[in-house]
Motif scaffolding. Structure first.
Motif, PDB file in Angstrom:
ATOM      1  N   ILE A 268      46.781  47.816  40.455  1.00 26.47           N
ATOM      2  CA  ILE A 268      46.663  46.950  39.267  1.00 26.47           C
ATOM      3  C   ILE A 268      45.951  45.646  39.641  1.00 26.47           C
ATOM      4  O   ILE A 268      45.021  45.205  38.967  1.00 26.47           O
ATOM      5  CB  ILE A 268      48.059  46.642  38.666  1.00 26.47           C
ATOM      6  CG1 ILE A 268      48.715  47.941  38.184  1.00 26.47           C
ATOM      7  CG2 ILE A 268      47.959  45.627  37.533  1.00 26.47           C
ATOM      8  CD1 ILE A 268      50.174  47.795  37.795  1.00 26.47           C
ATOM      9  N   LEU A 269      46.387  45.039  40.742  1.00 26.43           N
ATOM     10  CA  LEU A 269      45.808  43.746  41.124  1.00 26.43           C
ATOM     11  C   LEU A 269      44.333  43.873  41.486  1.00 26.43           C
ATOM     12  O   LEU A 269      43.525  42.991  41.175  1.00 26.43           O
ATOM     13  CB  LEU A 269      46.601  43.139  42.291  1.00 26.43           C
ATOM     14  CG  LEU A 269      48.015  42.689  41.904  1.00 26.43           C
ATOM     15  CD1 LEU A 269      48.831  42.365  43.141  1.00 26.43           C
ATOM     16  CD2 LEU A 269      47.959  41.495  40.955  1.00 26.43           C
ATOM     17  N   THR A 270      43.977  44.986  42.130  1.00 28.86           N
ATOM     18  CA  THR A 270      42.565  45.181  42.474  1.00 28.86           C
ATOM     19  C   THR A 270      41.764  45.342  41.183  1.00 28.86           C
ATOM     20  O   THR A 270      40.667  44.778  41.040  1.00 28.86           O
ATOM     21  CB  THR A 270      42.402  46.419  43.383  1.00 28.86           C
ATOM     22  OG1 THR A 270      43.364  46.332  44.432  1.00 28.86           O
ATOM     23  CG2 THR A 270      41.014  46.488  43.990  1.00 28.86           C
ATOM     24  N   GLY A 271      42.324  46.070  40.247  1.00 26.21           N
ATOM     25  CA  GLY A 271      41.659  46.244  38.951  1.00 26.21           C
ATOM     26  C   GLY A 271      41.499  44.919  38.215  1.00 26.21           C
ATOM     27  O   GLY A 271      40.437  44.631  37.646  1.00 26.21           O
ATOM     28  N   LEU A 272      42.527  44.084  38.260  1.00 25.38           N
ATOM     29  CA  LEU A 272      42.438  42.784  37.578  1.00 25.38           C
ATOM     30  C   LEU A 272      41.412  41.874  38.263  1.00 25.38           C
ATOM     31  O   LEU A 272      40.721  41.103  37.601  1.00 25.38           O
ATOM     32  CB  LEU A 272      43.818  42.116  37.531  1.00 25.38           C
ATOM     33  CG  LEU A 272      44.840  42.810  36.615  1.00 25.38           C
ATOM     34  CD1 LEU A 272      46.219  42.173  36.773  1.00 25.38           C
ATOM     35  CD2 LEU A 272      44.398  42.764  35.156  1.00 25.38           C
ATOM     36  N   GLY A 273      41.318  41.977  39.586  1.00 27.48           N
ATOM     37  CA  GLY A 273      40.299  41.207  40.322  1.00 27.48           C
ATOM     38  C   GLY A 273      38.899  41.660  39.917  1.00 27.48           C
ATOM     39  O   GLY A 273      37.996  40.843  39.721  1.00 27.48           O
ATOM     40  N   ALA A 274      38.730  42.974  39.763  1.00 25.84           N
ATOM     41  CA  ALA A 274      37.419  43.504  39.349  1.00 25.84           C
ATOM     42  C   ALA A 274      37.109  43.053  37.919  1.00 25.84           C
ATOM     43  O   ALA A 274      35.971  42.727  37.601  1.00 25.84           O
ATOM     44  CB  ALA A 274      37.425  45.026  39.444  1.00 25.84           C
ATOM     45  N   ARG A 275      38.130  43.031  37.081  1.00 26.90           N
ATOM     46  CA  ARG A 275      37.921  42.627  35.676  1.00 26.90           C
ATOM     47  C   ARG A 275      37.285  41.241  35.600  1.00 26.90           C
ATOM     48  O   ARG A 275      36.333  41.032  34.870  1.00 26.90           O
ATOM     49  CB  ARG A 275      39.268  42.612  34.956  1.00 26.90           C
ATOM     50  CG  ARG A 275      39.210  41.950  33.609  1.00 26.90           C
ATOM     51  CD  ARG A 275      40.599  41.710  33.037  1.00 26.90           C
ATOM     52  NE  ARG A 275      41.105  42.882  32.347  1.00 26.90           N
ATOM     53  CZ  ARG A 275      42.333  42.953  31.812  1.00 26.90           C
ATOM     54  NH1 ARG A 275      43.161  41.937  31.923  1.00 26.90           N
ATOM     55  NH2 ARG A 275      42.735  44.036  31.190  1.00 26.90           N
ATOM     56  N   VAL A 276      37.811  40.275  36.371  1.00 25.03           N
ATOM     57  CA  VAL A 276      37.292  38.907  36.244  1.00 25.03           C
ATOM     58  C   VAL A 276      35.874  38.751  36.794  1.00 25.03           C
ATOM     59  O   VAL A 276      35.218  37.758  36.530  1.00 25.03           O
ATOM     60  CB  VAL A 276      38.228  37.841  36.881  1.00 25.03           C
ATOM     61  CG1 VAL A 276      39.580  37.821  36.181  1.00 25.03           C
ATOM     62  CG2 VAL A 276      38.369  38.045  38.366  1.00 25.03           C
ATOM     63  N   SER A 277      35.406  39.752  37.545  1.00 23.89           N
ATOM     64  CA  SER A 277      34.025  39.683  38.049  1.00 23.89           C
ATOM     65  C   SER A 277      33.018  39.910  36.939  1.00 23.89           C
ATOM     66  O   SER A 277      31.832  39.649  37.120  1.00 23.89           O
ATOM     67  CB  SER A 277      33.803  40.736  39.136  1.00 23.89           C
ATOM     68  OG  SER A 277      33.689  42.028  38.527  1.00 23.89           O
ATOM     69  N   GLY A 278      33.462  40.427  35.796  1.00 21.76           N
ATOM     70  CA  GLY A 278      32.555  40.704  34.680  1.00 21.76           C
ATOM     71  C   GLY A 278      31.802  42.021  34.814  1.00 21.76           C
ATOM     72  O   GLY A 278      30.855  42.269  34.069  1.00 21.76           O
ATOM     73  N   VAL A 279      32.206  42.863  35.735  1.00 14.47           N
ATOM     74  CA  VAL A 279      31.474  44.118  35.998  1.00 14.47           C
ATOM     75  C   VAL A 279      31.339  44.954  34.717  1.00 14.47           C
ATOM     76  O   VAL A 279      32.263  45.022  33.894  1.00 14.47           O
ATOM     77  CB  VAL A 279      32.175  44.907  37.140  1.00 14.47           C
ATOM     78  CG1 VAL A 279      33.550  45.434  36.731  1.00 14.47           C
ATOM     79  CG2 VAL A 279      31.287  46.027  37.656  1.00 14.47           C
ATOM     80  N   GLY A 280      30.167  45.593  34.556  1.00 17.07           N
ATOM     81  CA  GLY A 280      29.866  46.319  33.318  1.00 17.07           C
ATOM     82  C   GLY A 280      30.799  47.481  33.042  1.00 17.07           C
ATOM     83  O   GLY A 280      31.309  47.639  31.936  1.00 17.07           O
ATOM     84  N   MET A 281      31.015  48.337  34.050  1.00 15.23           N
ATOM     85  CA  MET A 281      31.879  49.507  33.897  1.00 15.23           C
ATOM     86  C   MET A 281      32.827  49.597  35.092  1.00 15.23           C
ATOM     87  O   MET A 281      32.391  49.549  36.235  1.00 15.23           O
ATOM     88  CB  MET A 281      31.040  50.788  33.870  1.00 15.23           C
ATOM     89  CG  MET A 281      30.608  51.228  32.483  1.00 15.23           C
ATOM     90  SD  MET A 281      31.996  51.497  31.341  1.00 15.23           S
ATOM     91  CE  MET A 281      32.722  52.967  31.999  1.00 15.23           C
ATOM     92  N   LEU A 282      34.070  49.727  34.775  1.00 11.32           N
ATOM     93  CA  LEU A 282      35.078  49.798  35.835  1.00 11.32           C
ATOM     94  C   LEU A 282      35.790  51.142  35.770  1.00 11.32           C
ATOM     95  O   LEU A 282      36.393  51.481  34.743  1.00 11.32           O
ATOM     96  CB  LEU A 282      36.078  48.645  35.642  1.00 11.32           C
ATOM     97  CG  LEU A 282      37.300  48.608  36.553  1.00 11.32           C
ATOM     98  CD1 LEU A 282      36.886  48.550  38.021  1.00 11.32           C
ATOM     99  CD2 LEU A 282      38.176  47.384  36.219  1.00 11.32           C
ATOM    100  N   SER A 283      35.698  51.923  36.859  1.00 11.80           N
ATOM    101  CA  SER A 283      36.453  53.172  36.961  1.00 11.80           C
ATOM    102  C   SER A 283      37.456  53.008  38.092  1.00 11.80           C
ATOM    103  O   SER A 283      37.121  52.453  39.149  1.00 11.80           O
ATOM    104  CB  SER A 283      35.519  54.343  37.276  1.00 11.80           C
ATOM    105  OG  SER A 283      34.652  54.579  36.185  1.00 11.80           O
ATOM    106  N   ILE A 284      38.662  53.469  37.857  1.00 10.19           N
ATOM    107  CA  ILE A 284      39.701  53.319  38.892  1.00 10.19           C
ATOM    108  C   ILE A 284      40.346  54.684  39.147  1.00 10.19           C
ATOM    109  O   ILE A 284      40.945  55.266  38.242  1.00 10.19           O
ATOM    110  CB  ILE A 284      40.792  52.302  38.468  1.00 10.19           C
ATOM    111  CG1 ILE A 284      40.151  51.007  37.933  1.00 10.19           C
ATOM    112  CG2 ILE A 284      41.716  52.002  39.634  1.00 10.19           C
ATOM    113  CD1 ILE A 284      41.151  49.943  37.477  1.00 10.19           C
ATOM    114  N   ALA A 285      40.178  55.176  40.373  1.00  5.00           N
ATOM    115  CA  ALA A 285      40.798  56.451  40.732  1.00  5.00           C
ATOM    116  C   ALA A 285      42.158  56.175  41.357  1.00  5.00           C
ATOM    117  O   ALA A 285      42.267  55.420  42.336  1.00  5.00           O
ATOM    118  CB  ALA A 285      39.902  57.201  41.714  1.00  5.00           C
ATOM    119  N   VAL A 286      43.200  56.765  40.767  1.00  6.43           N
ATOM    120  CA  VAL A 286      44.575  56.576  41.254  1.00  6.43           C
ATOM    121  C   VAL A 286      45.270  57.937  41.250  1.00  6.43           C
ATOM    122  O   VAL A 286      44.788  58.879  40.608  1.00  6.43           O
ATOM    123  CB  VAL A 286      45.369  55.601  40.345  1.00  6.43           C
ATOM    124  CG1 VAL A 286      44.863  54.184  40.466  1.00  6.43           C
ATOM    125  CG2 VAL A 286      45.349  56.057  38.889  1.00  6.43           C
TER     126      VAL A 286
END
Ligand SMILES: NC(=O)C1=CN([C@@H]2O[C@H](COP(=O)(O)OP(=O)(O)OC[C@H]3O[C@@H](n4cnc5c(N)ncnc54)[C@H](O)[C@@H]3O)[C@@H](O)[C@H]2O)[C@@H](O)CC1
Ligand SMILES: Nc1ncnc2c1ncn2[C@@H]1O[C@H](COP(=O)(O)OP(=O)(O)O)[C@@H](O)[C@H]1O
Ligand SMILES: [K+]
Length: 520
Positions: A268-286
């Protein structure tokens, strides 16, 4: 071309580089005594500004045998002329010529000079001119005892150039060292002041710029540079402003591979860190069982539920139809993964994508053999270890606790990766011998989960990098800067105890917005 001040502020030097720069200035005709006068005048004015009410109080001047002592004696003289009550401590029998002349003149003015430190015990402020970048040996006997005595008084101390006793390059304490309230670093930032173990001695550090010509800096530091990360460099590296015509896949597609049944928070925290970077598309494999949790926390992300091992780690990467690893601009792997996900780390290492390895990603890489494994990679690899992970990755390299900059440099040179060594002063190196140091941070970050946020942020910035022609190491440096600045802002509002990793993620955009406004 950056303004001179910005270039100076980005430069960090070793003692040898500083000596070489000074030698060029003197060879060009600048008299040594004139430079000392100029430098000490600047120090004097800063002391006056910081301690304006000292007219009725007394200042103790600690002088050593070299030009650091000479600087202090000029400050003593000026303070005396301004009406401050000044006392000098000088216990060395052999002084450099110029220092000796200044001492003689100060005494002729009636400024008292003592060989015993006890005589300064009633001073309200001390100026430390014992040693600067000329300190070569461990301090022993009388001078070490005097420094210990000074520290026991807990008085305000302004150190000239460096707190006396610190190694100029490693920041190590050579026997003992002055615990300064302020350090006025002269001319260019000395490397030792930006090494973790120096921090409790340095106090508030500031640079006294005495107009060293940039050509001399350039000639000496050349390409073998140690860069201090500044707001200017960080902002110029961000994927801002965005082009008006763009779409989500043009603004970077990031794949995060993280989490396990045991460690779901890291994902979750890694995903939230990626979110604030403004990245266009975020995929998270879990692992499949984490999918509902991740969807709830990051509704904008594509959550890829993967088959699990018996222990709840990712057993295999099951990417959506028409997608393979080459669909992503960057991949980050590690937080919360557990070592049971070793085959997945092997799989991404053999891809041709820019790759960030953190946490268990690093532990698995260490088990595989860091250097031989990375030598097979063609694409960019970024490693983000803390000191413990660093030792596992590079057991044969110098101890990162002793000289962090040397350790991170050698790690990057041997592995070919960009290495970010976490700490109070995070240091980053590439394989071409360049180093970046993050000069400001806060111990508010010293808690579980801060590193996961950094990994997400860094990966998100890296995924967006393709649109701008910016070197990867600068993006890594920018991520470290932004992470710390967010924590400083959060800590300022909430105290150092109030910056849990989740809360931290709410401070990235406010800190960026205010810096960006300042720039534009
Ligand atoms: N030339 C100038 O006028 C300038 C002077 N500066 C000042 O000059 C300093 C460097 O001056 P120096 O090269 O003279 O060096 P320092 O004043 O730092 O100290 C060197 C002296 O200490 C002695 N020494 C070294 N280690 C010792 C130990 N463990 N125990 C006892 N004695 C020891 C050396 O023999 C030498 O005499 C800078 O840090 C700065 O304060 C510069 O900042 C600016 C220009
Ligand atoms: N004393 C400190 N001052 C500043 N930053 C710190 C300090 N201690 C840790 N940090 C930062 O906090 C983060 C911790 O990351 P890490 O050790 O990987 O923790 P975790 O894996 O639990 O998230 C790093 O970015 C590190 O630089
Ligand atoms: K000093």
């Amino acid at each position: 071309m950056l303004e001179r001040q910005e270039q100076i502020s980005q430069t960090i030097v070793t003692a040898q580089q500083m000596r070489d720069i000074e030698a060029r200035i003197f060879a060009a005709g600048m008299p040594v005594a004139a430079l000392m006068e100029k430098v000490a005048g600047l120090i004097f004015r800063r002391v006056q500004a910081l301690y304006p009410n000292l007219q009725t109080q007394s200042v103790g001047i600690l002088t050593g045998p070299g030009h650091n002592g000479g600087d202090a004696l000029v400050v003593a003289r000026e303070l005396h002329f301004c009406g401050y009550d000044v006392k000098i401590y000088s216990s060395f029998s052999k002084l450099k010529e110029l220092t000796s002349q200044h001492l003689q003149y100060a005494q002729s003015l009636g400024i008292p000079c003592y060989e015993s430190i006890e005589q300064l015990s009633d001073c309200d402020l001390l100026i430390d001119g014992l040693f600067g970048f000329g300190l070569e040996r461990t301090l022993t006997s009388a001078i070490a005892q005097a420094i210990n005595q000074i520290n026991s008084w807990s008085k305000p101390v302004v150190s000239i150039d460096l707190p006396s006793g610190l190694h100029t390059d490693t920041g190590e304490v050579l026997g003992t060292a002055i615990r300064a309230t302020h350090t006025f670093c002269l001319g260019l930032w000395k490397l030792g002041l930006l090494q973790d173990h120096a921090l409790e001695y340095v106090g508030k550090a500031e640079l006294i710029d005495f107009d060293i010509p940039l050509a001399d800096v350039q000639a000496v530091v050349g390409t073998n540079r140690i860069h201090r990360i500044t707001q200017t460099t960080a902002l110029s590296t961000l994927p801002l402003p965005r082009p008006a015509v763009t779409h989500k896949y043009k603004e970077g597609h990031l794949l995060l591979i993280c989490g396990s049944r045991r460690y779901s928070g890291g994902a979750i925290l890694t995903g939230l860190g990626a979110r604030v970077s403004g990245v266009g598309m975020l995929s998270i494999a879990v692992p499949e069982s984490l999918k509902p949790l991740l969807v709830a926390q990051l509704p904008e992300a594509l959550i890829i539920g993967c088959p699990e091992t018996q222990t709840g780690a990712i057993a295999s990467l099951q990417l959506p139809e028409n997608t393979d690893l080459s669909s992503f601009n960057a991949i980050a792997i590690g937080p919360g993964l557990t070592r049971d996900a070793t085959p997945i780390v092997q799989q991404v290492l053999s891809s041709d994508r820019p790759l960030i390895l953190d946490a268990d990603g690093l532990n698995i890489l260490a088990q595989m053999g860091t250097i031989p494994t990375l030598q097979k990679r063609q694409a960019v690899t970024i490693l983000t270890p803390h000191a413990g992970e660093f030792k596992r990755l590079f057991p044969d390299l110098p101890d990162p606790m002793k000289d962090r900059v040397r350790a991170v440099r050698e790690a990057a040179a041997q592995s070919g990766a960009i290495v970010l060594l976490k700490g109070a002063r995070t240091a980053i190196a590439n394989s071409q011998n360049s180093v970046w140091i993050n000069p400001e941070s806060t111990p508010a970050l010293a808690r579980g989960g801060s590193g996961d946020v950094l990994t997400g942020l860094l990966s998100g910035l890296l995924a967006q990098a393709k649109s701008k022609d910016i070197s990867v190491e600068k993006i890594v440096a920018t991520a470290a800067w932004w992470h710390s600045q967010a924590a400083i802002l959060a800590g300022g509002e909430r105290t150092e105890l109030g910056v849990d990793a989740f809360t931290l993620t709410n401070y990235f955009i406010p800190v960026l917005a205010s810096a960006w406004k300042e720039l534009n």
